[in-house]
Design a protein around this motif. Sequence first.
Motif: not given
Length: 298
Positions: A111-116, A167-177, A207-213, A225-228
Amino acid sequence: MSPGDTPAVARRKVRLAIKDARNAKGDTQSQVAEAMDWSLSKVMRIESGEVTISQYDLRPLLAYLGVKDRAVIDELVQAAKASKQRRQWWDDKRYQGLLTHAMRQQISFEAEASTILSFAPAVIPGWLQTEKYALATMQQFSEDFPEQTIAARAAIRIERRKMIRERNPRPTMYVLFDESVLLRRVGGLETLREQLAEISAAIEDGWVIARIHPLESPYAPFGHYDLLYLSDEENSHAVLYRESGPVDEIVDDPIRIARHREGWDRMWESSIGEEDSARRIAAAATARSLPAAQGSSD
């Protein structure tokens, strides 16, 4: 620091500010305890986040530690007050007794993170799951949990996705699949396609930045895992949420956080680029059957 901070986030901000100020002054915890006429265990528990500190203890402590900026003091006092609040939307009675302590903390930090940053080696991260995918994922633990727990944990994943999107502003969300995640038919082909379409829309919406591993590349020896990050992307400002089957935990150890961040960065750099990953996810969302596994083309 916002007066709207959740209790877990507010407590963390206060204790980190105290620890940073103590280190800047060059004092040990024992010296602080002696100067404040407190027990050493009280200082240690405040800095570890085991207990909250009242504003009446905080003001003289900050004065002793040399914190003089009025705006900083006022923000920390507000955070100390917020850290004692208890009720949040995830404290609703429908979830009582059905979420782990780590899950509650994770939601609070989300609810508070700026980057996940999320690493998904087996299934789509909970904060991205659709209703059908979430339920299908949780039903894999039918031997571990009763139906009520499964339903509640699936439902709260939908609430988390909604919370982050609104959320406003939204956090920056990175996901590595891991590539296998996008091929695995959790809930069946239609459920997977619906889920991939949701991810594709989130990427396109920005609102999501993704890469495929890719399958041919090794990944760090960690489970999901998540890093917040609560402010900038410093490990001292981060918390780590780890999940392995029905077991989960919140990690606050900077060394372990640094190891997971290093592993994440390595995998991110060796993964398929954002544009190509986005195209593959969008294509899989409309495919009549799953594509064959593909390696990196970048």
